[in-house]
Design an enzyme around this catalytic site. Structure first.
Site, PDB file in Angstrom:
ATOM      1  N   LYS A 225       0.753  -1.387   0.469  1.00 40.69           N
ATOM      2  CA  LYS A 225      -0.227  -0.062  -0.017  1.00 40.69           C
ATOM      3  C   LYS A 225       0.819   1.246   0.238  1.00 40.69           C
ATOM      4  CE  LYS A 225      -4.184  -1.847   0.088  1.00 40.69           C
ATOM      5  NZ  LYS A 225      -4.748  -2.490   1.376  1.00 40.69           N
ATOM      6  N   ARG A 259      -3.981 -10.008   4.063  1.00 42.04           N
ATOM      7  CA  ARG A 259      -4.383 -10.417   3.448  1.00 42.04           C
ATOM      8  C   ARG A 259      -3.116  -9.669   2.337  1.00 42.04           C
ATOM      9  NH1 ARG A 259      -6.392  -6.741  -0.718  1.00 42.04           N
ATOM     10  NH2 ARG A 259      -7.718  -8.186  -2.281  1.00 42.04           N
TER      11      ARG A 259
HETATM   12  N1  HH2 Z   1      -7.193  -4.182   0.401  1.00 42.27           N
HETATM   13  C1  HH2 Z   1      -7.679  -3.949  -0.848  1.00 42.27           C
HETATM   14  C2  HH2 Z   1      -8.506  -4.904  -1.401  1.00 42.27           C
HETATM   15  N2  HH2 Z   1      -9.134  -5.335  -1.193  1.00 42.27           N
HETATM   16  N3  HH2 Z   1     -10.478  -5.739   1.950  1.00 42.27           N
HETATM   17  C3  HH2 Z   1      -9.891  -5.692   2.840  1.00 42.27           C
HETATM   18  N4  HH2 Z   1     -10.233  -6.504   3.689  1.00 42.27           N
HETATM   19  N5  HH2 Z   1      -8.812  -5.606   3.174  1.00 42.27           N
HETATM   20  C4  HH2 Z   1      -7.855  -4.602   2.521  1.00 42.27           C
HETATM   21  O1  HH2 Z   1      -6.518  -3.706   3.164  1.00 42.27           O
HETATM   22  C5  HH2 Z   1      -8.660  -5.005   1.010  1.00 42.27           C
HETATM   23  C6  HH2 Z   1      -9.064  -5.039   0.466  1.00 42.27           C
HETATM   24  C7  HH2 Z   1      -6.443  -2.774  -2.035  1.00 42.27           C
HETATM   25  O2  HH2 Z   1      -5.791  -4.387  -2.216  1.00 42.27           O
HETATM   26  P1  HH2 Z   1      -5.399  -4.751  -4.122  1.00 42.27           P
HETATM   27  O3  HH2 Z   1      -7.038  -5.729  -3.536  1.00 42.27           O
HETATM   28  O4  HH2 Z   1      -4.433  -5.579  -4.108  1.00 42.27           O
HETATM   29  O5  HH2 Z   1      -6.047  -3.275  -4.838  1.00 42.27           O
HETATM   30  P2  HH2 Z   1      -7.269  -3.337  -5.982  1.00 42.27           P
HETATM   31  O6  HH2 Z   1      -8.127  -2.410  -4.749  1.00 42.27           O
HETATM   32  O7  HH2 Z   1      -6.757  -2.383  -6.689  1.00 42.27           O
HETATM   33  O8  HH2 Z   1      -7.370  -4.256  -6.582  1.00 42.27           O
END
Ligand code: HH2
Length: 279
Positions: A225, A259
């Site tokens: 992040k 995660r």
């Molecule tokens: N962060 C992201 C997505 N989902 N869910 C939870 N529970 N907690 C988190 O911190 C969280 C989440 C963002 O990361 P990522 O899925 O890699 O990115 P994107 O939203 O661009 O797909």
């Protein structure tokens, strides 16, 4: 240590004896750190199997990026991206599968396809979400977000971010229970990077024990992040060391589930921290 169990579908995940790693599978063209890499269903399934082999305790499948500034994806399109991938992974794996969505319609299709957890970054903003989770006996992650992804990083303000996030999550636990979702099916997440400035993210991580005191498993998502970029200048793809540092602190302070995009590395991190703190 008191035994803490998270019930997901017909299974019980033990969150007290060791830290769980949730592997991220973004079936999207535009996720902030790996957009497009696993958009092809074959590549997505391969990566899901690989993360399971690396020791993931859960695989979190998402069909919509929620990065700052992102546009919502229509439910039908989001469902198309994830359902076939979930079906194939559920048929091949014993590892529980989670669906990362804010839409009850997508959650329902994913649960039908074999997912057993709904990871909802809006903590049940869709009025049908609690009912869908209840009916399927799914696990449900309630995450704190301020606003929605499109606008959430426009000058987020809090008087006391830790207290406000805790109160929000406590309220959503009550709301979910009132809607019939058993408390033992709920997990909570402070939502690192979701409507928070750098100092808010750091305060939430510093005081993550305040969320542990809610009595439910605490999931944290520091992986790659922007707070890591802000502190170090590293680009998203180069942030594993910073991710590992944050995860070590969070697990040391009582977080139960991490995660992560880099499962192999994160499993090593949590095994070492577990060895030190869960003696
Ligand atoms: N962060 C992201 C997505 N989902 N869910 C939870 N529970 N907690 C988190 O911190 C969280 C989440 C963002 O990361 P990522 O899925 O890699 O990115 P994107 O939203 O661009 O797909």
């Amino acid at each position: 240590m008191e035994r803490l169990v998270w019930r997901v579908g017909q299974r019980e995940l033990d969150c007290s004896s060791r830290t769980l790693v949730m592997g991220v599978l973004n079936v999207t063209p535009d996720s902030f750190s790996d957009g497009g890499r696993f958009f092809d269903p074959e590549a997505a399934v391969r990566h899901g199997l690989e993360m399971a082999a690396e020791g993931a305790d859960l695989i979190d499948v998402g069909g919509e990026s929620t990065r700052p500034g992102s546009e919502a994806v229509p439910a039908a399109e989001e469902g198309d991206r994830v359902v076939s991938v979930i079906k194939r992974l559920a048929a091949e794996l014993d590892v529980p599968i989670s669906i990362d969505t804010r839409k009850a319609e997508v959650a329902e299709a994913a649960l039908d396809a074999g997912a057993v957890v709904v990871n909802d970054v809006s903590a049940g903003a869709d009025p049908r979400m609690f009912e869908v989770a209840r009916a399927a006996e799914a696990g449900l992650v309630l995450m704190h977000m301020r606003g929605d992804p499109k606008t959430m990083q426009e000058e987020p303000r809090y008087d006391d971010v830790v207290r406000e996030v805790r109160e929000f999550l406590a309220r959503r636990i009550r709301d979910a229970e009132e809607a019939g979702v058993g408390r033992e099916r709920l997990a909570v997440d402070p939502g690192i990077g979701f409507g928070k400035a750098l100092q808010h993210n750091l305060a939430l991580m510093r005081h993550v024990d305040v969320l542990v005191s809610l009595g439910r498993p605490v999931l944290v998502g520091p992986s790659r992040k922007s707070f890591i970029g802000a502190l170090t200048g590293a680009e998203a793809g180069e942030r594993f060391p910073g991710t590992a540092a944050a995860a070590s602190h969070l697990v040391g302070r009582g977080a139960h589930i991490v995660r992560a995009h880099d499962v192999r590395g994160m499993v090593q991190v949590v095994r070492v921290v577990d060895g030190i703190v869960r003696a």
